[in-house]
Design an enzyme around this catalytic site. Structure first.
Site, PDB file in Angstrom:
ATOM      1  N   SER A 134       0.827  -1.202   0.000  1.00 44.45           N
ATOM      2  CA  SER A 134       0.000   0.000   0.000  1.00 44.45           C
ATOM      3  C   SER A 134       0.861   1.251   0.000  1.00 44.45           C
ATOM      4  CB  SER A 134      -0.857  -0.019   1.271  1.00 44.45           C
ATOM      5  OG  SER A 134      -1.470   1.226   1.483  1.00 44.45           O
ATOM      6  N   TYR A 159      -1.850  -0.562  11.085  1.00 42.79           N
ATOM      7  CA  TYR A 159      -2.126  -1.216   9.794  1.00 42.79           C
ATOM      8  C   TYR A 159      -0.956  -1.007   8.831  1.00 42.79           C
ATOM      9  CZ  TYR A 159      -3.644  -1.557   4.954  1.00 42.79           C
ATOM     10  OH  TYR A 159      -3.685  -1.847   3.617  1.00 42.79           O
ATOM     11  N   LYS A 163       1.980  -3.663   6.964  1.00 35.53           N
ATOM     12  CA  LYS A 163       2.364  -3.747   5.537  1.00 35.53           C
ATOM     13  C   LYS A 163       3.881  -3.615   5.379  1.00 35.53           C
ATOM     14  CE  LYS A 163      -1.514  -4.509   3.665  1.00 35.53           C
ATOM     15  NZ  LYS A 163      -1.796  -5.723   2.918  1.00 35.53           N
TER      16      LYS A 163
HETATM   17  P1  NAD Z   1     -11.009  -6.942   1.648  1.00 39.31           P
HETATM   18  O1  NAD Z   1     -11.234  -6.881   3.116  1.00 39.31           O
HETATM   19  O2  NAD Z   1     -12.196  -6.799   0.756  1.00 39.31           O
HETATM   20  O3  NAD Z   1     -10.254  -8.309   1.270  1.00 39.31           O
HETATM   21  C1  NAD Z   1      -9.390  -8.973   2.162  1.00 39.31           C
HETATM   22  C2  NAD Z   1      -9.854 -10.420   2.268  1.00 39.31           C
HETATM   23  O4  NAD Z   1      -8.969 -11.140   3.112  1.00 39.31           O
HETATM   24  C3  NAD Z   1     -11.262 -10.542   2.850  1.00 39.31           C
HETATM   25  O5  NAD Z   1     -12.060 -11.341   2.001  1.00 39.31           O
HETATM   26  C4  NAD Z   1     -11.040 -11.208   4.204  1.00 39.31           C
HETATM   27  O6  NAD Z   1     -12.117 -12.037   4.557  1.00 39.31           O
HETATM   28  C5  NAD Z   1      -9.739 -11.974   3.958  1.00 39.31           C
HETATM   29  N1  NAD Z   1      -8.918 -12.221   5.163  1.00 39.31           N
HETATM   30  C6  NAD Z   1      -8.500 -11.324   6.084  1.00 39.31           C
HETATM   31  N2  NAD Z   1      -7.765 -11.937   7.028  1.00 39.31           N
HETATM   32  C7  NAD Z   1      -7.696 -13.249   6.683  1.00 39.31           C
HETATM   33  C8  NAD Z   1      -7.068 -14.390   7.271  1.00 39.31           C
HETATM   34  N3  NAD Z   1      -6.390 -14.317   8.402  1.00 39.31           N
HETATM   35  N4  NAD Z   1      -7.197 -15.579   6.647  1.00 39.31           N
HETATM   36  C9  NAD Z   1      -7.908 -15.696   5.490  1.00 39.31           C
HETATM   37  N5  NAD Z   1      -8.528 -14.654   4.916  1.00 39.31           N
HETATM   38  C10 NAD Z   1      -8.431 -13.445   5.500  1.00 39.31           C
HETATM   39  O7  NAD Z   1      -9.918  -5.827   1.299  1.00 39.31           O
HETATM   40  P2  NAD Z   1      -9.402  -5.316  -0.131  1.00 39.31           P
HETATM   41  O8  NAD Z   1      -9.751  -3.886  -0.251  1.00 39.31           O
HETATM   42  O9  NAD Z   1      -9.765  -6.261  -1.197  1.00 39.31           O
HETATM   43  O10 NAD Z   1      -7.824  -5.372   0.153  1.00 39.31           O
HETATM   44  C11 NAD Z   1      -7.045  -6.474  -0.268  1.00 39.31           C
HETATM   45  C12 NAD Z   1      -5.605  -6.221   0.106  1.00 39.31           C
HETATM   46  O11 NAD Z   1      -5.155  -5.006  -0.479  1.00 39.31           O
HETATM   47  C13 NAD Z   1      -5.370  -6.062   1.621  1.00 39.31           C
HETATM   48  O12 NAD Z   1      -4.146  -6.700   1.933  1.00 39.31           O
HETATM   49  C14 NAD Z   1      -5.267  -4.578   1.806  1.00 39.31           C
HETATM   50  O13 NAD Z   1      -4.476  -4.248   2.931  1.00 39.31           O
HETATM   51  C15 NAD Z   1      -4.583  -4.160   0.506  1.00 39.31           C
HETATM   52  N6  NAD Z   1      -4.828  -2.759   0.134  1.00 39.31           N
HETATM   53  C16 NAD Z   1      -6.117  -2.312   0.030  1.00 39.31           C
HETATM   54  C17 NAD Z   1      -6.352  -0.984  -0.307  1.00 39.31           C
HETATM   55  C18 NAD Z   1      -7.772  -0.443  -0.392  1.00 39.31           C
HETATM   56  O14 NAD Z   1      -7.934   0.777  -0.311  1.00 39.31           O
HETATM   57  N7  NAD Z   1      -8.794  -1.278  -0.558  1.00 39.31           N
HETATM   58  C19 NAD Z   1      -5.280  -0.129  -0.571  1.00 39.31           C
HETATM   59  C20 NAD Z   1      -3.978  -0.628  -0.478  1.00 39.31           C
HETATM   60  C21 NAD Z   1      -3.768  -1.953  -0.107  1.00 39.31           C
HETATM   61  C1  WQD Z   2      -9.592   9.812   0.607  1.00 41.77           C
HETATM   62  C2  WQD Z   2      -9.856  11.313   0.790  1.00 41.77           C
HETATM   63  C3  WQD Z   2     -10.156  11.956   3.093  1.00 41.77           C
HETATM   64  C4  WQD Z   2     -13.846   9.661   3.729  1.00 41.77           C
HETATM   65  C5  WQD Z   2      -6.789   4.937   2.831  1.00 41.77           C
HETATM   66  C6  WQD Z   2      -5.705   4.290   3.657  1.00 41.77           C
HETATM   67  C7  WQD Z   2      -4.597   3.785   2.771  1.00 41.77           C
HETATM   68  C8  WQD Z   2      -5.140   2.870   1.673  1.00 41.77           C
HETATM   69  C9  WQD Z   2      -6.254   3.527   0.926  1.00 41.77           C
HETATM   70  C10 WQD Z   2      -5.041   0.566   2.408  1.00 41.77           C
HETATM   71  C11 WQD Z   2      -9.106  11.925   1.980  1.00 41.77           C
HETATM   72  C12 WQD Z   2     -11.439  12.163   2.312  1.00 41.77           C
HETATM   73  C13 WQD Z   2     -12.712  10.239   3.199  1.00 41.77           C
HETATM   74  C14 WQD Z   2     -14.982  10.481   3.989  1.00 41.77           C
HETATM   75  C15 WQD Z   2     -13.748  12.387   3.170  1.00 41.77           C
HETATM   76  N1  WQD Z   2      -5.688   1.651   2.200  1.00 41.77           N
HETATM   77  N2  WQD Z   2     -12.647  11.563   2.920  1.00 41.77           N
HETATM   78  N3  WQD Z   2     -14.873  11.817   3.699  1.00 41.77           N
HETATM   79  O1  WQD Z   2      -7.112   8.014   3.515  1.00 41.77           O
HETATM   80  O2  WQD Z   2      -6.263   8.298   1.135  1.00 41.77           O
HETATM   81  O3  WQD Z   2      -6.243   6.063   2.157  1.00 41.77           O
HETATM   82  O4  WQD Z   2      -7.262   3.986   1.861  1.00 41.77           O
HETATM   83  O5  WQD Z   2      -3.871   0.352   2.312  1.00 41.77           O
HETATM   84  O6  WQD Z   2      -3.733   3.096   3.603  1.00 41.77           O
HETATM   85  O7  WQD Z   2      -5.201   5.256   4.568  1.00 41.77           O
HETATM   86  O8  WQD Z   2      -8.411   7.057   1.545  1.00 41.77           O
HETATM   87  O9  WQD Z   2     -10.767   7.002   0.883  1.00 41.77           O
HETATM   88  O10 WQD Z   2     -10.203   7.170   3.326  1.00 41.77           O
HETATM   89  O11 WQD Z   2      -9.803   9.131   1.848  1.00 41.77           O
HETATM   90  O12 WQD Z   2     -13.720  13.592   2.928  1.00 41.77           O
HETATM   91  O13 WQD Z   2     -16.027  10.021   4.497  1.00 41.77           O
HETATM   92  O14 WQD Z   2     -11.256  11.476   1.088  1.00 41.77           O
HETATM   93  O15 WQD Z   2      -9.969  12.988   4.026  1.00 41.77           O
HETATM   94  O16 WQD Z   2      -8.756  13.226   1.601  1.00 41.77           O
HETATM   95  P1  WQD Z   2      -6.967   7.475   2.150  1.00 41.77           P
HETATM   96  P2  WQD Z   2      -9.867   7.512   1.927  1.00 41.77           P
END
Ligand code: NAD
Ligand code: WQD
Length: 347
Positions: A134, A159, A163
Protein backbone atom coordinates in the site's frame (compact mmCIF):
# COMPACT_ATOMS: atom_id res chain seq x y z
CA UNK A 1 -12.65 -25.69 -17.36
CA UNK A 2 -11.05 -24.41 -14.17
CA UNK A 3 -10.67 -27.89 -12.74
CA UNK A 4 -7.72 -27.69 -10.43
CA UNK A 5 -6.61 -31.29 -10.28
CA UNK A 6 -3.45 -31.95 -8.26
CA UNK A 7 -1.47 -32.09 -11.52
CA UNK A 8 -2.53 -28.76 -13.01
CA UNK A 9 -0.50 -25.82 -11.64
CA UNK A 10 -2.58 -23.03 -10.22
CA UNK A 11 -2.35 -19.65 -8.56
CA UNK A 12 -3.31 -19.50 -4.90
CA UNK A 13 -5.18 -16.28 -4.13
CA UNK A 14 -5.43 -15.50 -0.41
CA UNK A 15 -8.25 -13.07 0.37
CA UNK A 16 -9.72 -13.93 -3.04
CA UNK A 17 -13.31 -13.35 -1.90
CA UNK A 18 -12.54 -9.73 -0.95
CA UNK A 19 -12.86 -6.58 -3.03
CA UNK A 20 -9.55 -6.49 -4.92
CA UNK A 21 -8.98 -10.25 -4.64
CA UNK A 22 -12.27 -11.18 -6.32
CA UNK A 23 -11.70 -8.80 -9.26
CA UNK A 24 -8.20 -10.25 -9.64
CA UNK A 25 -9.53 -13.82 -9.57
CA UNK A 26 -11.89 -12.88 -12.41
CA UNK A 27 -9.03 -11.35 -14.42
CA UNK A 28 -6.81 -14.41 -13.79
CA UNK A 29 -9.51 -16.82 -14.99
CA UNK A 30 -10.26 -14.59 -17.99
CA UNK A 31 -6.58 -14.78 -18.93
CA UNK A 32 -6.57 -18.58 -18.63
CA UNK A 33 -5.03 -19.13 -15.20
CA UNK A 34 -6.25 -21.83 -12.86
CA UNK A 35 -7.04 -20.44 -9.45
CA UNK A 36 -7.51 -21.65 -5.87
CA UNK A 37 -9.00 -19.25 -3.33
CA UNK A 38 -8.33 -19.20 0.41
CA UNK A 39 -10.35 -16.79 2.54
CA UNK A 40 -11.75 -16.93 6.08
CA UNK A 41 -14.62 -14.64 4.97
CA UNK A 42 -14.03 -12.28 7.93
CA UNK A 43 -14.71 -9.34 5.60
CA UNK A 44 -16.42 -11.02 2.64
CA UNK A 45 -18.67 -13.87 1.53
CA UNK A 46 -18.60 -16.59 -1.14
CA UNK A 47 -21.07 -14.88 -3.47
CA UNK A 48 -18.44 -13.01 -5.55
CA UNK A 49 -17.02 -16.42 -6.52
CA UNK A 50 -20.45 -17.42 -7.90
CA UNK A 51 -20.57 -14.13 -9.86
CA UNK A 52 -17.07 -14.76 -11.26
CA UNK A 53 -18.12 -18.23 -12.40
CA UNK A 54 -21.11 -16.73 -14.19
CA UNK A 55 -19.13 -13.90 -15.80
CA UNK A 56 -16.37 -16.18 -17.03
CA UNK A 57 -18.64 -19.04 -18.08
CA UNK A 58 -16.96 -21.58 -15.81
CA UNK A 59 -18.69 -24.93 -15.73
CA UNK A 60 -17.23 -25.87 -12.35
CA UNK A 61 -16.99 -24.02 -9.07
CA UNK A 62 -13.78 -22.16 -8.31
CA UNK A 63 -11.83 -24.26 -5.78
CA UNK A 64 -12.41 -22.46 -2.48
CA UNK A 65 -11.10 -23.18 1.02
CA UNK A 66 -12.66 -21.37 3.95
CA UNK A 67 -9.40 -21.23 5.87
CA UNK A 68 -7.88 -18.70 8.23
CA UNK A 69 -4.18 -18.17 7.49
CA UNK A 70 -3.65 -18.44 11.25
CA UNK A 71 -4.43 -22.15 10.88
CA UNK A 72 -1.16 -23.44 9.43
CA UNK A 73 -2.29 -27.07 9.31
CA UNK A 74 -5.38 -26.17 7.29
CA UNK A 75 -3.16 -24.10 5.00
CA UNK A 76 -0.84 -27.09 4.52
CA UNK A 77 -3.93 -29.06 3.53
CA UNK A 78 -4.61 -26.56 0.72
CA UNK A 79 -1.03 -26.89 -0.59
CA UNK A 80 -1.38 -30.69 -0.42
CA UNK A 81 -4.66 -30.68 -2.33
CA UNK A 82 -3.43 -28.53 -5.26
CA UNK A 83 -0.27 -28.02 -7.27
CA UNK A 84 0.38 -24.38 -6.48
CA UNK A 85 2.92 -22.55 -8.65
CA UNK A 86 2.52 -19.04 -7.25
CA UNK A 87 0.63 -17.03 -4.68
CA UNK A 88 -1.12 -13.65 -4.73
CA UNK A 89 -1.47 -12.61 -1.10
CA UNK A 90 -4.36 -10.21 -0.40
CA UNK A 91 -5.64 -11.59 2.91
CA UNK A 92 -5.34 -8.92 5.59
CA UNK A 93 -7.30 -6.62 7.85
CA UNK A 94 -7.18 -3.14 6.31
CA UNK A 95 -9.05 -0.50 8.33
CA UNK A 96 -6.56 2.17 9.40
CA UNK A 97 -8.68 3.57 12.28
CA UNK A 98 -9.58 0.13 13.64
CA UNK A 99 -5.89 -0.82 13.62
CA UNK A 100 -5.19 2.07 16.01
CA UNK A 101 -7.86 0.71 18.39
CA UNK A 102 -6.89 -2.96 18.01
CA UNK A 103 -3.20 -3.10 17.14
CA UNK A 104 -2.65 -6.64 18.39
CA UNK A 105 -5.51 -7.97 16.25
CA UNK A 106 -3.90 -6.37 13.20
CA UNK A 107 -0.38 -7.59 13.98
CA UNK A 108 -1.65 -11.09 14.76
CA UNK A 109 -3.85 -11.41 11.70
CA UNK A 110 -1.63 -9.77 9.10
CA UNK A 111 1.82 -10.79 10.31
CA UNK A 112 1.03 -14.29 11.58
CA UNK A 113 -0.97 -15.01 8.43
CA UNK A 114 1.97 -13.98 6.27
CA UNK A 115 4.52 -15.93 8.35
CA UNK A 116 2.38 -19.07 8.07
CA UNK A 117 1.89 -18.59 4.34
CA UNK A 118 5.63 -18.14 3.72
CA UNK A 119 6.48 -21.14 5.90
CA UNK A 120 4.09 -23.39 3.98
CA UNK A 121 5.38 -22.00 0.66
CA UNK A 122 8.93 -22.92 1.77
CA UNK A 123 7.80 -26.39 2.80
CA UNK A 124 6.11 -27.04 -0.56
CA UNK A 125 8.79 -25.35 -2.70
CA UNK A 126 6.50 -22.58 -3.94
CA UNK A 127 8.80 -19.62 -4.63
CA UNK A 128 6.67 -16.99 -6.36
CA UNK A 129 4.57 -14.38 -4.60
CA UNK A 130 2.80 -11.12 -5.45
CA UNK A 131 2.00 -9.12 -2.33
CA UNK A 132 -0.72 -6.49 -1.68
CA UNK A 133 1.16 -3.56 -0.30
CA UNK A 134 0.00 0.00 0.00
CA UNK A 135 1.01 3.61 -0.53
CA UNK A 136 0.53 3.87 3.22
CA UNK A 137 4.08 2.50 3.67
CA UNK A 138 5.58 5.80 2.46
CA UNK A 139 6.63 8.47 4.87
CA UNK A 140 4.20 11.34 4.28
CA UNK A 141 5.48 13.92 1.80
CA UNK A 142 3.83 17.13 2.95
CA UNK A 143 4.85 18.89 -0.26
CA UNK A 144 2.59 16.54 -2.22
CA UNK A 145 5.31 15.31 -4.58
CA UNK A 146 4.44 12.08 -6.39
CA UNK A 147 5.83 9.12 -4.43
CA UNK A 148 8.51 6.93 -5.99
CA UNK A 149 9.45 3.44 -4.88
CA UNK A 150 12.74 4.86 -3.61
CA UNK A 151 11.05 7.34 -1.26
CA UNK A 152 11.65 7.07 2.45
CA UNK A 153 9.31 4.63 4.21
CA UNK A 154 7.49 5.20 7.49
CA UNK A 155 3.95 4.67 8.70
CA UNK A 156 1.62 6.34 11.12
CA UNK A 157 -0.78 3.46 11.86
CA UNK A 158 -0.45 -0.14 13.07
CA UNK A 159 -2.13 -1.22 9.79
CA UNK A 160 0.55 0.59 7.79
CA UNK A 161 3.29 -0.93 9.92
CA UNK A 162 1.94 -4.44 9.28
CA UNK A 163 2.36 -3.75 5.54
CA UNK A 164 5.87 -2.42 6.04
CA UNK A 165 6.86 -5.40 8.22
CA UNK A 166 5.31 -7.90 5.80
CA UNK A 167 7.32 -6.38 2.93
CA UNK A 168 10.50 -6.74 5.03
CA UNK A 169 9.69 -10.32 6.03
CA UNK A 170 9.13 -11.30 2.39
CA UNK A 171 12.38 -9.59 1.40
CA UNK A 172 14.30 -11.56 4.06
CA UNK A 173 12.80 -14.83 2.82
CA UNK A 174 13.78 -13.99 -0.78
CA UNK A 175 17.33 -13.14 0.37
CA UNK A 176 17.66 -16.35 2.38
CA UNK A 177 16.34 -18.80 -0.21
CA UNK A 178 17.52 -19.22 -3.77
CA UNK A 179 15.05 -19.02 -6.62
CA UNK A 180 12.42 -16.94 -4.82
CA UNK A 181 10.63 -14.13 -6.67
CA UNK A 182 8.46 -11.55 -4.96
CA UNK A 183 6.71 -8.45 -6.25
CA UNK A 184 5.32 -5.89 -3.82
CA UNK A 185 2.52 -3.85 -5.39
CA UNK A 186 1.95 -0.61 -3.52
CA UNK A 187 -1.58 0.45 -4.39
CA UNK A 188 -2.85 3.98 -4.08
CA UNK A 189 -6.68 4.45 -3.83
CA UNK A 190 -8.61 1.60 -5.48
CA UNK A 191 -12.24 2.21 -6.45
CA UNK A 192 -14.75 1.39 -9.19
CA UNK A 193 -16.22 -2.03 -9.84
CA UNK A 194 -16.44 -4.62 -12.60
CA UNK A 195 -18.18 -3.10 -15.62
CA UNK A 196 -20.90 -5.80 -15.57
CA UNK A 197 -22.35 -4.22 -12.42
CA UNK A 198 -22.40 -7.65 -10.76
CA UNK A 199 -19.18 -7.37 -8.74
CA UNK A 200 -17.87 -4.58 -6.54
CA UNK A 201 -16.87 -3.51 -3.06
CA UNK A 202 -19.17 -4.75 -0.29
CA UNK A 203 -18.04 -3.28 3.03
CA UNK A 204 -19.34 -5.27 6.01
CA UNK A 205 -19.49 -2.13 8.17
CA UNK A 206 -19.99 1.59 7.56
CA UNK A 207 -17.20 2.37 5.09
CA UNK A 208 -14.22 4.48 6.14
CA UNK A 209 -13.02 5.22 2.63
CA UNK A 210 -14.37 8.04 0.50
CA UNK A 211 -15.76 6.21 -2.53
CA UNK A 212 -17.64 3.32 -0.88
CA UNK A 213 -19.12 5.85 1.56
CA UNK A 214 -20.14 8.15 -1.29
CA UNK A 215 -21.76 5.37 -3.30
CA UNK A 216 -23.81 4.35 -0.26
CA UNK A 217 -24.96 7.95 0.12
CA UNK A 218 -25.84 8.00 -3.59
CA UNK A 219 -27.97 4.85 -3.29
CA UNK A 220 -29.71 6.16 -0.16
CA UNK A 221 -28.19 3.83 2.47
CA UNK A 222 -26.40 6.71 4.19
CA UNK A 223 -27.68 10.26 4.66
CA UNK A 224 -24.81 12.49 3.58
CA UNK A 225 -21.11 12.49 2.90
CA UNK A 226 -18.82 14.29 5.31
CA UNK A 227 -16.01 16.13 3.54
CA UNK A 228 -13.03 15.95 5.87
CA UNK A 229 -11.07 19.19 5.62
CA UNK A 230 -11.49 22.23 3.38
CA UNK A 231 -8.30 24.09 4.30
CA UNK A 232 -5.73 21.84 2.63
CA UNK A 233 -3.15 23.32 0.33
CA UNK A 234 -4.88 22.00 -2.83
CA UNK A 235 -6.83 23.57 -5.70
CA UNK A 236 -10.15 23.59 -3.80
CA UNK A 237 -8.97 23.02 -0.23
CA UNK A 238 -9.99 19.32 -0.04
CA UNK A 239 -7.61 16.34 -0.03
CA UNK A 240 -6.07 15.06 -3.27
CA UNK A 241 -5.64 11.31 -3.84
CA UNK A 242 -4.63 9.06 -6.73
CA UNK A 243 -7.64 6.85 -7.55
CA UNK A 244 -7.27 3.67 -9.57
CA UNK A 245 -9.99 1.47 -11.12
CA UNK A 246 -10.11 -1.93 -9.43
CA UNK A 247 -9.99 -3.71 -12.82
CA UNK A 248 -6.79 -1.83 -13.71
CA UNK A 249 -5.43 -2.96 -10.36
CA UNK A 250 -6.55 -6.55 -11.09
CA UNK A 251 -4.69 -6.40 -14.41
CA UNK A 252 -1.57 -5.13 -12.65
CA UNK A 253 -1.55 -8.31 -10.54
CA UNK A 254 -1.67 -10.51 -13.61
CA UNK A 255 1.15 -8.51 -15.22
CA UNK A 256 3.19 -8.96 -12.01
CA UNK A 257 2.40 -12.68 -11.87
CA UNK A 258 3.65 -13.12 -15.45
CA UNK A 259 6.87 -11.31 -14.52
CA UNK A 260 7.77 -13.66 -11.65
CA UNK A 261 9.32 -16.36 -13.91
CA UNK A 262 11.84 -13.73 -15.13
CA UNK A 263 13.57 -14.35 -11.76
CA UNK A 264 14.20 -10.79 -10.71
CA UNK A 265 14.15 -11.67 -7.01
CA UNK A 266 12.51 -9.02 -4.81
CA UNK A 267 10.89 -6.02 -6.51
CA UNK A 268 8.59 -3.17 -5.55
CA UNK A 269 6.19 -1.31 -7.83
CA UNK A 270 3.70 1.49 -7.31
CA UNK A 271 0.26 0.97 -8.79
CA UNK A 272 -1.58 4.22 -9.39
CA UNK A 273 -2.41 6.63 -12.20
CA UNK A 274 -0.07 9.52 -11.46
CA UNK A 275 -2.96 12.00 -11.43
CA UNK A 276 -4.95 13.21 -8.45
CA UNK A 277 -8.48 14.32 -7.69
CA UNK A 278 -9.82 16.37 -4.81
CA UNK A 279 -12.75 15.17 -2.69
CA UNK A 280 -15.01 17.79 -4.31
CA UNK A 281 -13.96 16.64 -7.78
CA UNK A 282 -14.82 13.06 -6.81
CA UNK A 283 -18.26 14.19 -5.60
CA UNK A 284 -18.81 16.03 -8.89
CA UNK A 285 -17.74 13.02 -10.99
CA UNK A 286 -19.91 10.61 -8.98
CA UNK A 287 -22.91 12.99 -9.14
CA UNK A 288 -22.56 13.04 -12.91
CA UNK A 289 -22.34 9.24 -13.07
CA UNK A 290 -25.52 8.74 -11.04
CA UNK A 291 -27.40 11.71 -12.44
CA UNK A 292 -28.19 13.26 -9.07
CA UNK A 293 -26.66 15.51 -6.48
CA UNK A 294 -24.82 13.76 -3.68
CA UNK A 295 -25.64 15.43 -0.35
CA UNK A 296 -22.54 16.45 1.62
CA UNK A 297 -21.45 18.59 4.54
CA UNK A 298 -18.10 20.29 5.00
CA UNK A 299 -16.26 19.32 8.17
CA UNK A 300 -12.86 19.64 9.81
CA UNK A 301 -9.83 17.51 8.95
CA UNK A 302 -9.74 13.80 9.77
CA UNK A 303 -6.77 13.14 12.08
CA UNK A 304 -3.80 11.68 10.25
CA UNK A 305 -4.80 12.88 6.76
CA UNK A 306 -2.51 15.05 4.62
CA UNK A 307 -3.08 17.37 1.66
CA UNK A 308 -1.96 15.23 -1.24
CA UNK A 309 -0.91 11.63 -1.90
CA UNK A 310 0.13 10.95 -5.48
CA UNK A 311 1.75 8.04 -7.27
CA UNK A 312 4.78 8.32 -9.51
CA UNK A 313 4.08 5.43 -11.92
CA UNK A 314 7.35 5.81 -13.90
CA UNK A 315 8.95 2.57 -12.65
CA UNK A 316 5.84 0.41 -13.10
CA UNK A 317 5.31 1.83 -16.60
CA UNK A 318 8.92 1.26 -17.66
CA UNK A 319 9.86 -1.98 -15.92
CA UNK A 320 6.57 -3.74 -15.24
CA UNK A 321 4.97 -2.51 -18.46
CA UNK A 322 1.79 -1.57 -16.64
CA UNK A 323 -0.36 1.50 -17.19
CA UNK A 324 -3.90 2.32 -16.11
CA UNK A 325 -6.44 2.45 -18.94
CA UNK A 326 -9.65 3.43 -17.16
CA UNK A 327 -10.40 7.06 -16.31
CA UNK A 328 -12.29 8.76 -13.48
CA UNK A 329 -15.54 8.75 -15.43
CA UNK A 330 -15.38 4.98 -15.86
CA UNK A 331 -14.51 4.46 -12.17
CA UNK A 332 -17.64 6.37 -11.14
CA UNK A 333 -19.92 4.88 -13.82
CA UNK A 334 -18.90 1.32 -12.91
CA UNK A 335 -19.09 2.00 -9.17
CA UNK A 336 -22.58 3.42 -9.58
CA UNK A 337 -23.78 0.53 -11.79
CA UNK A 338 -22.67 -1.94 -9.08
CA UNK A 339 -24.18 0.05 -6.19
CA UNK A 340 -27.48 0.74 -7.99
CA UNK A 341 -27.94 -2.91 -9.00
CA UNK A 342 -26.81 -4.20 -5.58
CA UNK A 343 -27.89 -1.62 -2.98
CA UNK A 344 -27.10 -4.12 -0.22
CA UNK A 345 -23.94 -5.50 -1.80
CA UNK A 346 -23.89 -9.29 -2.14
CA UNK A 347 -26.57 -9.80 0.53
P1 NAD B 1 -11.01 -6.94 1.65
O1 NAD B 1 -11.23 -6.88 3.12
O2 NAD B 1 -12.20 -6.80 0.76
O3 NAD B 1 -10.25 -8.31 1.27
C1 NAD B 1 -9.39 -8.97 2.16
C2 NAD B 1 -9.85 -10.42 2.27
O4 NAD B 1 -8.97 -11.14 3.11
C3 NAD B 1 -11.26 -10.54 2.85
O5 NAD B 1 -12.06 -11.34 2.00
C4 NAD B 1 -11.04 -11.21 4.20
O6 NAD B 1 -12.12 -12.04 4.56
C5 NAD B 1 -9.74 -11.97 3.96
N1 NAD B 1 -8.92 -12.22 5.16
C6 NAD B 1 -8.50 -11.32 6.08
N2 NAD B 1 -7.77 -11.94 7.03
C7 NAD B 1 -7.70 -13.25 6.68
C8 NAD B 1 -7.07 -14.39 7.27
N3 NAD B 1 -6.39 -14.32 8.40
N4 NAD B 1 -7.20 -15.58 6.65
C9 NAD B 1 -7.91 -15.70 5.49
N5 NAD B 1 -8.53 -14.65 4.92
C10 NAD B 1 -8.43 -13.45 5.50
O7 NAD B 1 -9.92 -5.83 1.30
P2 NAD B 1 -9.40 -5.32 -0.13
O8 NAD B 1 -9.75 -3.89 -0.25
O9 NAD B 1 -9.77 -6.26 -1.20
O10 NAD B 1 -7.82 -5.37 0.15
C11 NAD B 1 -7.04 -6.47 -0.27
C12 NAD B 1 -5.61 -6.22 0.11
O11 NAD B 1 -5.16 -5.01 -0.48
C13 NAD B 1 -5.37 -6.06 1.62
O12 NAD B 1 -4.15 -6.70 1.93
C14 NAD B 1 -5.27 -4.58 1.81
O13 NAD B 1 -4.48 -4.25 2.93
C15 NAD B 1 -4.58 -4.16 0.51
N6 NAD B 1 -4.83 -2.76 0.13
C16 NAD B 1 -6.12 -2.31 0.03
C17 NAD B 1 -6.35 -0.98 -0.31
C18 NAD B 1 -7.77 -0.44 -0.39
O14 NAD B 1 -7.93 0.78 -0.31
N7 NAD B 1 -8.79 -1.28 -0.56
C19 NAD B 1 -5.28 -0.13 -0.57
C20 NAD B 1 -3.98 -0.63 -0.48
C21 NAD B 1 -3.77 -1.95 -0.11
C1 WQD C 1 -9.59 9.81 0.61
C2 WQD C 1 -9.86 11.31 0.79
C3 WQD C 1 -10.16 11.96 3.09
C4 WQD C 1 -13.85 9.66 3.73
C5 WQD C 1 -6.79 4.94 2.83
C6 WQD C 1 -5.71 4.29 3.66
C7 WQD C 1 -4.60 3.78 2.77
C8 WQD C 1 -5.14 2.87 1.67
C9 WQD C 1 -6.25 3.53 0.93
C10 WQD C 1 -5.04 0.57 2.41
C11 WQD C 1 -9.11 11.93 1.98
C12 WQD C 1 -11.44 12.16 2.31
C13 WQD C 1 -12.71 10.24 3.20
C14 WQD C 1 -14.98 10.48 3.99
C15 WQD C 1 -13.75 12.39 3.17
N1 WQD C 1 -5.69 1.65 2.20
N2 WQD C 1 -12.65 11.56 2.92
N3 WQD C 1 -14.87 11.82 3.70
O1 WQD C 1 -7.11 8.01 3.51
O2 WQD C 1 -6.26 8.30 1.14
O3 WQD C 1 -6.24 6.06 2.16
O4 WQD C 1 -7.26 3.99 1.86
O5 WQD C 1 -3.87 0.35 2.31
O6 WQD C 1 -3.73 3.10 3.60
O7 WQD C 1 -5.20 5.26 4.57
O8 WQD C 1 -8.41 7.06 1.55
O9 WQD C 1 -10.77 7.00 0.88
O10 WQD C 1 -10.20 7.17 3.33
O11 WQD C 1 -9.80 9.13 1.85
O12 WQD C 1 -13.72 13.59 2.93
O13 WQD C 1 -16.03 10.02 4.50
O14 WQD C 1 -11.26 11.48 1.09
O15 WQD C 1 -9.97 12.99 4.03
O16 WQD C 1 -8.76 13.23 1.60
P1 WQD C 1 -6.97 7.47 2.15
P2 WQD C 1 -9.87 7.51 1.93
Amino acid sequence: NNASTPSSPCVLVTGGAGFIGSHTVLELITQGFKVVVVDNLCNSCEEPLRRIEKLSGLTEQIPFHSVDLANIDALRGVFKAHTISSVIHFAALKAVGESVQKPLEYYRNNITGTLNLLEVMLQFGVKNIVFSSSATVYKADYDGNPLRETNELGCTSPYGRTKLYMESIIRDVVDANSGWNAIMLRYFNPTGAHESGTMGEDPQQIPNNLMPYMSQVAVGNLKELRVFGTDYNTRDGTGVRDYIHVMDLAEAHVVALKRLPLHKGYEVFNVGSGTGQTVLEMIEAMSEACGKKIPYVLEGRRPGDIDTILCDPTKSTKELGFQVSRDLKQMCTDLWRWQKNNPNGYK
